[in-house]
Design a protein around this motif. Structure first.
Motif, PDB file in Angstrom:
ATOM      1  N   UNK A   1      19.304 112.803 -31.862  1.00  0.00           N
ATOM      2  CA  UNK A   1      18.031 112.437 -31.252  1.00  0.00           C
ATOM      3  C   UNK A   1      17.477 111.047 -31.649  1.00  0.00           C
ATOM      4  N   UNK A   2      17.836 110.212 -31.059  1.00  0.00           N
ATOM      5  CA  UNK A   2      17.583 108.672 -31.510  1.00  0.00           C
ATOM      6  C   UNK A   2      15.918 108.642 -31.575  1.00  0.00           C
ATOM      7  N   UNK A   3      15.323 109.047 -30.422  1.00  0.00           N
ATOM      8  CA  UNK A   3      14.084 109.002 -30.121  1.00  0.00           C
ATOM      9  C   UNK A   3      12.997 109.629 -31.253  1.00  0.00           C
ATOM     10  N   UNK A   4      13.635 110.561 -31.887  1.00  0.00           N
ATOM     11  CA  UNK A   4      13.055 111.195 -32.947  1.00  0.00           C
ATOM     12  C   UNK A   4      13.299 110.376 -34.068  1.00  0.00           C
TER      13      UNK A   4
ATOM     14  N   UNK B   1      21.451 103.689 -23.483  1.00  0.00           N
ATOM     15  CA  UNK B   1      23.273 103.813 -23.633  1.00  0.00           C
ATOM     16  C   UNK B   1      23.583 105.128 -24.017  1.00  0.00           C
ATOM     17  N   UNK B   2      24.885 105.245 -23.055  1.00  0.00           N
ATOM     18  CA  UNK B   2      25.526 106.279 -23.344  1.00  0.00           C
ATOM     19  C   UNK B   2      25.728 106.394 -25.012  1.00  0.00           C
ATOM     20  N   UNK B   3      25.740 107.795 -25.219  1.00  0.00           N
ATOM     21  CA  UNK B   3      25.860 107.880 -26.751  1.00  0.00           C
ATOM     22  C   UNK B   3      27.348 107.208 -27.278  1.00  0.00           C
ATOM     23  N   UNK B   4      28.167 107.443 -26.476  1.00  0.00           N
ATOM     24  CA  UNK B   4      29.650 106.571 -27.024  1.00  0.00           C
ATOM     25  C   UNK B   4      29.459 105.186 -27.101  1.00  0.00           C
ATOM     26  N   UNK B   5      28.621 104.788 -26.019  1.00  0.00           N
ATOM     27  CA  UNK B   5      28.470 103.211 -25.963  1.00  0.00           C
ATOM     28  C   UNK B   5      27.493 102.850 -26.991  1.00  0.00           C
TER      29      UNK B   5
ATOM     30  N   UNK C   1      13.471 116.120 -41.332  1.00  0.00           N
ATOM     31  CA  UNK C   1      13.447 115.371 -40.204  1.00  0.00           C
ATOM     32  C   UNK C   1      14.813 114.634 -39.865  1.00  0.00           C
ATOM     33  N   UNK C   2      14.920 113.799 -40.986  1.00  0.00           N
ATOM     34  CA  UNK C   2      16.500 113.025 -40.874  1.00  0.00           C
ATOM     35  C   UNK C   2      17.466 114.111 -41.005  1.00  0.00           C
TER      36      UNK C   2
END
Lengths: 431, 431, 431, 431
Positions: free
Chosen positions: D88-91, C249-253, D81-82
């Motif tokens: 960065x969602x992946x992190x 997703x787009x961040x805004x999405x 880390x948080x």
């Protein structure tokens, strides 16, 4: 089916059936001249569509009367159980209040059919079971409930029409006869023990549960004003900077003034700051009449005015004591003005317009009387669960059906509410 | 400058000067171990930064004492007049409350310098004008005012630290000694006329204006619980579906529960629904101790619990009557726990922990006593203007400075407030 | 009254008058079977009441046609100038958009009378001034404007009926004939210079100003899918965790997904997580048909799906190039389904359902074409001022009147909008 | 401790280690003279605390460099880390952005210790692994990332100090030398194919991924202004009713103007309507200088101004083409003014201040270049996921570190953002 012609010897309808028919009919008469659109729209979360009111009071009879007393009961429409439940958790879920105006189906016609069928069925019960006290009690409660909604229909409609830039009128113009100004006089009371709450002798058989238990309250001596504060008084308050002087207001009230930059009561407007104020009524737009009791005040405004006037609001106990024995002689909804009216001089020096015209804010938070217990079950949700952060108003208004209010009657609204016909009467301590 | 050694014949400081120094010093001790950052941040509009508290109570002395009594008065910093005015409209404008945490300058160091200078100047006045009753009265008011802010510093800090996912502790762990459970007993009172309000004989010389005028109230017979409701009681309420049963709640309270999907009091949390509940304290995260008086309830929660328990909240008049003559023997802020503590058995059968540990919600809206008049001028804004839609709490808490509270003391918060150490004690009617 | 039979020698109506009558009539046919209540309510700020649509398109003809061309012009009702102005600042003030649903007067009957009178007056002008090119141009614009509102009437109505817990239907059930699945094929395009924008030869005489100026765009080679993404594809995306995987997703999405805890498109629902998904349509509640083009996606959803599928959205230039010469052969509003329909196999291998069924989100922000200049005056407010933070959709939908759309037609909505029949078609780069 | 004198034979640090030390040091220098309080507070959700910036850029090196390249890696503090992950969602999860200012622990001192340790560890890696291209690439990315946050530290700080009614200054006053007015000239460009995007030959080795892939764009002939719009120009726009004339604005822009009753850019204020406008800067409050490039415009304001001036914003492709070969000769953050400065006459007639002083809004939405692919993994979240409803700005500002920006550099913000040093330069078509 061909109805039988009414026989000459037809028995008279029982009195409760007659009352039932009269109250139910009065609700429908309120929408005379209104369109389905007028009855559909909800102008704010505090208000409800007129169509919803008409359906909800019917739901009350269906749920609390027919479902219990009618053999082989079947609902008119099962969906209505949720759609037209206001807040009775015990009955089941409710459609969310702010979304009432979004439900276009059933339409008005079907709601009127719902009313007709429930009227027919309740009417039959009332004819058949004239001796059933439990039935009579619930029907009577339902009628008083419906009268409350009749008043709300008028105040909700006024708020809706106010949204329309055309400022449409609901009723025709009332006879605004010139009236001589009434000087404010102070009427003294001695204090001492006062009986408070519903008194079947004085007030008639019916009362809401929140009007009891009857109990004694000890009052200090006090004085109460002979008439409500009127529009002329209010203009003097405004001219004296009333809305700008923090020291006159409760902190929460002054925040409320500033948040919306208020400078006059609800429904007041003027073309420009050099024009005179006017006010919107159910008769359309009219000039301010100084001798009319002022309406559409919040508790904050009423409280600030009293402080400005060097007085205070009466407690609900003082009010009830002052109203003891006073005839219910103000202007009610049957007058057709739907606006407070000025009244002439009371020859006997007693307080005027305690009843009718405008509800009067009191200094009393809405609380249970000592040893108050709500009824068991859903009916018990009627009053008790609202006893928090609301204030008592007394006396009824120009939108109240005649006969609905009594000296012990307690109305209640949050401090910021303005869309009722809410005014005030001053009181003060005696040194 | 080398200070002169105290001479053996140095005169003793006047008692008020000593009290002044002690209270002022206590405020500063509260930030021991806190960083400038901890003292800067405002976690919600209801709370204030600790730095702001330290400055505001100083502003109170500067504005109401120095400005009036000090010859040739000059303010420490003219900007502080607006920055650190809380809500005194009569003094002038205020910096908007929700933005208090955005003001990083003056920093903490400068606020402490402000404190030091005002302390010095007020201290001199107190030595020079020992006979000035007006001065003494205002300084005394200022000290009680400062003690109120000391409690708020602790509750605001707790709310701030709770925002931090690391759940940091403010104080070291308290001695959680095992305590035998206290069965709840009912203590009866006969009712009749009760003297209510500040009584200089009983309560000492000082009181806030809202504790008077002293007056009589007539009470029906009642019973009051021997101890506050504790965490174990609360778990039983929760286990019985307390947060899901609409019939237990005020309508406004159940809306409040549902709006935030509440299922436990503030500061409770658990890893998952299969884990036990824990609670955040100023000592960090701890397990629930069932014998500790429960804290951080809203009025809504306290009221719903009482209904579930088949009882009710006491009125503030019942509470004050029950507390008459009871020693101020609970746990106060000087204990250093900053959390309610369980207490042992009272050998004489009297009510326990009426004072200290947790504030107790009452059934009484916060209203003026009969013939209450706020003081003229800015000081009159202290209490009266908040008498709307708040509820009285009594007795003080584990965050209250010792000596601050008395039987007539009235604290007040809105029904939804949870961030104070607010609990409850049951009462019931006697048939 | 018996109408006179049309005389054999009656002159034929001019073609524009015929078109005018047909389009105007089509708007009114849309409310067949709807109540005044259905036409009154506004379900969200983005939507408008059907009554308002009917009045606003009439206001357009009154303001831009009659006021300019009719000798001795007098408005039907001066109040309508403000009430039914949508956003034309140059014309004057507008009633606030979110309050459109609060205006119950004029009611539907009066709005229909307004329509009838304006129809009569415009019709006369069209018969009298057949040679007036300026008149013809504005009437033509008005008709295309009205067709846009016809589509909005359907999508706004769908959103309104969705608010009703009874899930009422607007139209009767469509023939859901089983259709063989259409495998997705990729259709290649060579890229190079492409002519973009309205081409009177190809697209017919009329176009909105935002479809020009026609200009060249250089395209890289690309492939476009042979059919839109369908409900079955969407279920696969959902089953693969599509709504939970941030990387798609787009961040805004993804913020949009999380803020409302979305897990399916608008109008999807299911009884419980173990039940199959169903969807609300203008035919009422129906099961999900996997072969139907998916509708009611936000741009965010369309974009995330394309990323999940290893593809991307086409630019509007690619789309227009792919649509060049393709017949307008999808399902339009005249089909009466008001829902996308699956389509059979295209024997010639060309792209299917580029037109009709669902609008297709493109990768193109809605911007002016080079050297675009809005028309002077109020008409110039039609399109240009919305060229910010909206995205282009192409191709028309099952709610679009037939004949309204062409290859150069640019629709546009904000990324979060879902209440249009908005779907997508995949594209990809060629290596 | 006395440090050992550097031995004559000490090996020179590798260039990347030197650059690393320099950039890291520059971040810390930005908080010279600021208190821990100044570094703690978040003035709005769009901004972050300076302490958070200092920690987040360090987290970037710890997470993307140390964790990957350091043998036996152990984090400085696992909680960081948080806490210091931006998006960065992946992190893993992130602390909610609007709550960054509520985290008082770790305090500034501990964040500086975190910086010091990470600096030490990354520094060692850079000395040990001078040949590791992957390491060099990530460190280089981290340094450019840190420079972006250096600019945000200044703009976030400015917004914070603006909240303070005392209008405190961050830096000392700059030399405001009188400068002769620069007439605006138009510089023509022929159009045709233009190479767009990062060109390692022209722009140096490093670029963000969103600056590529390099590709060709075909431009029509255009003219661009010789200088940015300045404060004097802006006053003329305001004097001409710029903020009140709807026809100049995008619809969304005019809504934005009216919602907050805007009548001047951010940071402008005046005592009363008869006083001259002044502006708040990082040097405190100053009068408006007409020859200074205007800053703190939203895209809406820039767009409206261009329309008023009979021109338009340049596309980012026109801008980049105009900037090709132009020296990076504006005023950057190292100048210490932290405010745009007027510049003298360019003797060669070329465009002035394309670089530095103010970012220039372009007419280009922020989109991916053709065939753009984000990097795999967390690093790929850097730019691509923000390509929605933002607009490109070009050229850098007085708050940008020198050397950070190049002709292909793309900055991007939503249309309503004002707190960056964002201005504009006019462009127009050539007939």
């Amino acid at each position: 089916m061909t109805p039988e012609p009414a026989s000459a010897t037809e028995p008279t309808a029982p009195p409760l059936a007659t009352a039932f028919a009269a109250v139910r009919c009065a609700s429908c008469r309120l929408i005379d001249g209104l369109s389905p659109e007028d009855c559909q729209v909800q102008s704010m979360p505090d208000a409800s569509p007129l169509k919803w009111h008409l359906a909800h009071v019917t739901w009350f009879f269906e749920t609390f009367v027919l479902e219990r007393f009618e053999p082989g009961f079947r609902p008119f429409d099962t969906a209505f159980r949720v759609l037209f439940n206001s807040y009775y958790q015990t009955v089941g879920p409710q459609h969310p209040r702010p979304s009432r105006g979004l439900v276009t189906r059933p339409d008005l016609a079907r709601v009127l059919a719902y009313r007709a069928q429930v009227d027919e069925r309740v009417g039959q019960l009332l004819v058949q079971r004239t001796d059933d006290a439990a039935l009579a009690e619930l029907v009577t409660l339902g009628l008083h409930h419906e009268q409350q909604h009749q008043e709300l229909m008028l105040t909700d409609l006024k708020h809706l029409l106010w949204q329309n830039p055309l400022r449409p009128a609901y009723a025709r113009r009332w006879p605004l006869a010139p009236v001589a100004p009434q000087p404010l006089r102070w009427i003294g009371h001695d204090g001492g023990w006062a009986g408070i709450g519903h008194d079947a002798q004085r007030d008639g058989a019916f009362a809401f549960d929140n009007e009891g238990p009857r109990h004694r309250v000890h009052l200090a001596p006090f004085e109460i004003a002979s008439r409500p504060v009127n529009y002329g008084d209010w203009l003097a308050f405004m001219d004296d900077g009333g809305y700008r002087r923090a020291e006159l207001w409760l902190a929460m009230g002054f925040d409320w003034v500033r948040a919306a930059q208020r400078e006059a009561p609800l429904y007041w407007w003027r073309e420009s700051t050099s024009d005179p104020w006017r006010t919107f009524t159910l008769q359309g737009d009219v000039p301010i009449d100084p001798h009319t009791p002022i309406a559409h005040l919040s508790f904050f405004e009423a409280d600030a005015y009293a402080r400005w006037a060097g007085a205070r609001l009466p407690t609900e106990f003082e009010w009830e004591t002052a109203a003891r024995g006073v005839p219910l002689a103000g202007h009610w909804a049957d007058r057709g003005a739907f606006h407070p009216l000025p009244s002439g001089h009371a020859s006997d020096g007693s307080a005027q317009q305690l009843f009718g015209d405008v509800w009067e804010w009191t200094a009393s938070p809405y609380l249970a009387y000592p040893r108050y217990k709500p009824a068991p079950g859903a009916i018990g949700e009627y009053n008790g669960k609202f006893m928090c952060d609301q204030w008592v108003l007394r006396g009824g208004s120009c939108a109240t059906p005649p006969g609905h209010v009594r000296a012990s009657y307690r109305n209640f609204f949050p401090a910021a509410a303005q869309w009722q016909f809410s005014g005030l009467r001053l009181a003060r301590d005696v040194d």
